[in-house]
Design a protein around this motif. Sequence first.
Motif, PDB file in Angstrom:
ATOM      1  N   PRO A   1       0.820  -1.217   0.000  1.00 16.36           N
ATOM      2  CA  PRO A   1       0.000   0.000   0.000  1.00 16.36           C
ATOM      3  C   PRO A   1       0.855   1.268   0.000  1.00 16.36           C
ATOM      4  O   PRO A   1       0.552   2.224  -0.720  1.00 16.36           O
ATOM      5  CB  PRO A   1      -0.808  -0.104   1.298  1.00 16.36           C
ATOM      6  CG  PRO A   1      -0.780  -1.530   1.690  1.00 16.36           C
ATOM      7  CD  PRO A   1       0.504  -2.076   1.155  1.00 16.36           C
ATOM      8  N   VAL A   2       1.949   1.243   0.781  1.00 19.74           N
ATOM      9  CA  VAL A   2       2.817   2.424   0.862  1.00 19.74           C
ATOM     10  C   VAL A   2       3.439   2.717  -0.500  1.00 19.74           C
ATOM     11  O   VAL A   2       3.462   3.868  -0.960  1.00 19.74           O
ATOM     12  CB  VAL A   2       3.935   2.211   1.913  1.00 19.74           C
ATOM     13  CG1 VAL A   2       4.849   3.429   1.959  1.00 19.74           C
ATOM     14  CG2 VAL A   2       3.340   1.943   3.278  1.00 19.74           C
ATOM     15  N   ILE A   3       3.934   1.644  -1.153  1.00 18.04           N
ATOM     16  CA  ILE A   3       4.602   1.837  -2.434  1.00 18.04           C
ATOM     17  C   ILE A   3       3.620   2.332  -3.499  1.00 18.04           C
ATOM     18  O   ILE A   3       3.904   3.272  -4.233  1.00 18.04           O
ATOM     19  CB  ILE A   3       5.301   0.527  -2.869  1.00 18.04           C
ATOM     20  CG1 ILE A   3       6.494   0.265  -1.930  1.00 18.04           C
ATOM     21  CG2 ILE A   3       5.759   0.593  -4.312  1.00 18.04           C
ATOM     22  CD1 ILE A   3       7.144  -1.075  -2.115  1.00 18.04           C
ATOM     23  N   LEU A   4       2.432   1.707  -3.525  1.00 16.66           N
ATOM     24  CA  LEU A   4       1.409   2.175  -4.473  1.00 16.66           C
ATOM     25  C   LEU A   4       1.053   3.631  -4.184  1.00 16.66           C
ATOM     26  O   LEU A   4       0.903   4.447  -5.096  1.00 16.66           O
ATOM     27  CB  LEU A   4       0.141   1.318  -4.351  1.00 16.66           C
ATOM     28  CG  LEU A   4       0.182  -0.036  -5.036  1.00 16.66           C
ATOM     29  CD1 LEU A   4      -1.107  -0.814  -4.764  1.00 16.66           C
ATOM     30  CD2 LEU A   4       0.371   0.152  -6.542  1.00 16.66           C
ATOM     31  N   GLY A   5       0.935   3.958  -2.901  1.00 16.67           N
ATOM     32  CA  GLY A   5       0.611   5.327  -2.511  1.00 16.67           C
ATOM     33  C   GLY A   5       1.661   6.312  -2.991  1.00 16.67           C
ATOM     34  O   GLY A   5       1.340   7.388  -3.502  1.00 16.67           O
ATOM     35  N   LEU A   6       2.947   5.923  -2.851  1.00 18.43           N
ATOM     36  CA  LEU A   6       4.031   6.790  -3.318  1.00 18.43           C
ATOM     37  C   LEU A   6       3.911   7.051  -4.807  1.00 18.43           C
ATOM     38  O   LEU A   6       4.048   8.188  -5.263  1.00 18.43           O
ATOM     39  CB  LEU A   6       5.378   6.124  -3.057  1.00 18.43           C
ATOM     40  CG  LEU A   6       6.031   6.317  -1.699  1.00 18.43           C
ATOM     41  CD1 LEU A   6       7.276   5.457  -1.617  1.00 18.43           C
ATOM     42  CD2 LEU A   6       6.396   7.789  -1.504  1.00 18.43           C
ATOM     43  N   LEU A   7       3.657   5.955  -5.558  1.00 18.20           N
ATOM     44  CA  LEU A   7       3.570   6.108  -7.014  1.00 18.20           C
ATOM     45  C   LEU A   7       2.358   6.952  -7.398  1.00 18.20           C
ATOM     46  O   LEU A   7       2.448   7.826  -8.255  1.00 18.20           O
ATOM     47  CB  LEU A   7       3.478   4.732  -7.685  1.00 18.20           C
ATOM     48  CG  LEU A   7       4.705   3.828  -7.501  1.00 18.20           C
ATOM     49  CD1 LEU A   7       4.446   2.443  -8.080  1.00 18.20           C
ATOM     50  CD2 LEU A   7       5.922   4.454  -8.170  1.00 18.20           C
ATOM     51  N   LEU A   8       1.217   6.687  -6.725  1.00 12.15           N
ATOM     52  CA  LEU A   8      -0.028   7.359  -7.111  1.00 12.15           C
ATOM     53  C   LEU A   8      -0.106   8.807  -6.629  1.00 12.15           C
ATOM     54  O   LEU A   8      -0.570   9.681  -7.341  1.00 12.15           O
ATOM     55  CB  LEU A   8      -1.230   6.594  -6.544  1.00 12.15           C
ATOM     56  CG  LEU A   8      -1.664   5.358  -7.302  1.00 12.15           C
ATOM     57  CD1 LEU A   8      -2.660   4.547  -6.493  1.00 12.15           C
ATOM     58  CD2 LEU A   8      -2.290   5.771  -8.640  1.00 12.15           C
ATOM     59  N   TRP A   9       0.306   9.049  -5.392  1.00  5.30           N
ATOM     60  CA  TRP A   9       0.053  10.376  -4.816  1.00  5.30           C
ATOM     61  C   TRP A   9       1.291  11.245  -4.680  1.00  5.30           C
ATOM     62  O   TRP A   9       1.191  12.391  -4.289  1.00  5.30           O
ATOM     63  CB  TRP A   9      -0.623  10.283  -3.446  1.00  5.30           C
ATOM     64  CG  TRP A   9      -1.677   9.249  -3.350  1.00  5.30           C
ATOM     65  CD1 TRP A   9      -1.658   8.170  -2.526  1.00  5.30           C
ATOM     66  CD2 TRP A   9      -2.900   9.162  -4.095  1.00  5.30           C
ATOM     67  NE1 TRP A   9      -2.778   7.408  -2.721  1.00  5.30           N
ATOM     68  CE2 TRP A   9      -3.551   7.992  -3.683  1.00  5.30           C
ATOM     69  CE3 TRP A   9      -3.481   9.963  -5.085  1.00  5.30           C
ATOM     70  CZ2 TRP A   9      -4.770   7.599  -4.200  1.00  5.30           C
ATOM     71  CZ3 TRP A   9      -4.685   9.574  -5.614  1.00  5.30           C
ATOM     72  CH2 TRP A   9      -5.322   8.411  -5.172  1.00  5.30           C
ATOM     73  N   THR A  10       2.479  10.685  -4.924  1.00  4.54           N
ATOM     74  CA  THR A  10       3.665  11.530  -4.797  1.00  4.54           C
ATOM     75  C   THR A  10       4.443  11.599  -6.107  1.00  4.54           C
ATOM     76  O   THR A  10       4.548  12.663  -6.711  1.00  4.54           O
ATOM     77  CB  THR A  10       4.588  11.027  -3.663  1.00  4.54           C
ATOM     78  OG1 THR A  10       3.820  10.942  -2.476  1.00  4.54           O
ATOM     79  CG2 THR A  10       5.730  11.997  -3.449  1.00  4.54           C
ATOM     80  N   ILE A  11       4.968  10.439  -6.540  1.00  2.00           N
ATOM     81  CA  ILE A  11       5.857  10.481  -7.696  1.00  2.00           C
ATOM     82  C   ILE A  11       5.087  10.842  -8.968  1.00  2.00           C
ATOM     83  O   ILE A  11       5.495  11.740  -9.711  1.00  2.00           O
ATOM     84  CB  ILE A  11       6.585   9.127  -7.856  1.00  2.00           C
ATOM     85  CG1 ILE A  11       7.431   8.876  -6.594  1.00  2.00           C
ATOM     86  CG2 ILE A  11       7.471   9.139  -9.089  1.00  2.00           C
ATOM     87  CD1 ILE A  11       7.954   7.478  -6.468  1.00  2.00           C
TER      88      ILE A  11
END
Lengths: 309, 242
Positions: A33-43
């Motif tokens: 979830p954290v990694i998906l979140g990084l890709l979706l909402w940050t990177i």
Amino acid sequence: METVREYAITRKSAARSKRVRSEAVAGYLFTLPVILGLLLWTIGPMMASLVISFTNWQVFDVLRWVGIRNYDKIFTSDLFFYKSILVTLYYAFGSVVTTSIASILLGTLMNLGLKRIAILRTILYMPTIVPAVASSFLWIWLFNPDFGLLNTVLSVFGIPKQQWIFDESSAVPSLIFMHLWSSGSGALIILAGLKDVPKHLYEAVEIDGGNWLHKFFFVSLPMITPVIFFNLIMGFIGSLQAFTQAYVMTSGGPNNATLFYAYFIYREAFVNNNFGYACALAWILFWIIAVLTAFIFKSSKGWVFYGGK
Amino acid sequence: MDNYELFRFPPKLFPNQFLWQNYIDVFKAVHFPLYFKNTMMIVIPVLAGTLITSSLGGYGFARLRFPLKKMWFVLVMSSLMLPPAVTLIPRYILWSKLGAINTFYPLTVPAWFGGGAFNIFLIRQFFLGISKELDESAMMDGAGYFQIFVRIMLPLIYPVLVVITFFTFINEWNDFLQPLLYLNQDTKFTLALGLITLRGEFNTQYNLLMAGAALMTLPAIIIFFFGQRYFVEGISTTGIKG
């Protein structure tokens, strides 16, 4: 004999590599979830924002590449930009300096071992948990030139009416003054730092005949510099992004005297519908924060004292 | 206090009359129950998502070895330094393309993807402090990673979960910018957003405004007063130091 041992070793290492593999799988499952979140909402949005900043984009319109024209306009002809930078830096420096001093004093006060400390702590911390919208309303009333409490108190001492947030020159100082009200959270962090100061250092000062002032300046203050540093960094980053006060209390006025940078970005994007330009502004804010934070980090080597060294 | 007394000069610290009526009037002027329901419809899924995904992630980063772990963690930490303003507009565009403006999804769904770098970092620090032998011996007994996580690790970091619940609740309860961006129908307003409707263009009913503000502040203060023991412990043991 030899083959049996080899067989045992390969069995063992096979088991180990199986364990390593299953641990890696588990690691990725836990952090998925954290990694998906990084890709979706940050990177993802970061990259998109960078691309949009080179376009002349208005929502529901086609993306038109304009190269560095947005950045060119920001630096060469947008007077709001310079105004906004000055206003924001003024507010950030003012509120960081005053709030840091206030939170050191309050934190020291809380560390005196007074009775009923829980109540004092709650009172001091309360302004931090009051919603910014609610406290903004309270302060609009306090700042009211005709009916507000502040002018009434001043009039007792014969000080003439102030215009507070309604005058260009006093608007930002008024908001800095208002921000002092939320020193409580910084004070709690200072308190946590003070609790960690080894007692024997104070005893040493006592043996040398020092008083409470010596204790404060030669023991407490140097020992809590790491915590002060943390407060400075967080306060600085936070105040450079202040938004709600400018939106609720002053709408950036009077005469753009409180045009905070975050409000400026909001206005360009969601009022004037210039998303491309707003993205360029956001990226400049990013670099300003990054450079100033790096600068504070650099300076910290000179004044932050780590007990571990 | 009524409006007349509020604006008399000089103002008085204690009003002649306490108008508890203001608290009833504010319910009539603002759709308090509706705004409260809206706020809770955001707060509850956000709390659930944040607690679940940030503790999963924090555990993964603290106690499991996997390829590229360091890189992902550096990315998590760097997202802490990025001003939200930078990603604000693309996020807004993404949600509007998905047709999610005026829904609660933009405000709740992101919490299910990690729950914020600050929380992940906080939980990781706590998990790192727990003895390695504990999960090794559980593993000897045949427990899987997930079982160890739920049965052994989570109960140990209970205080930090309380702190995170408190921080997240306060943040969501007070959040103004995000609801302002994503919600523009007043039936969807949260309390923070609804309160500002009391501020009229030409006249503002300060008495109602203050009653509304007081009502909105109350839950947060009650929670802090009872939770502060955990809360102060939480800060002082996480080692927030430069």
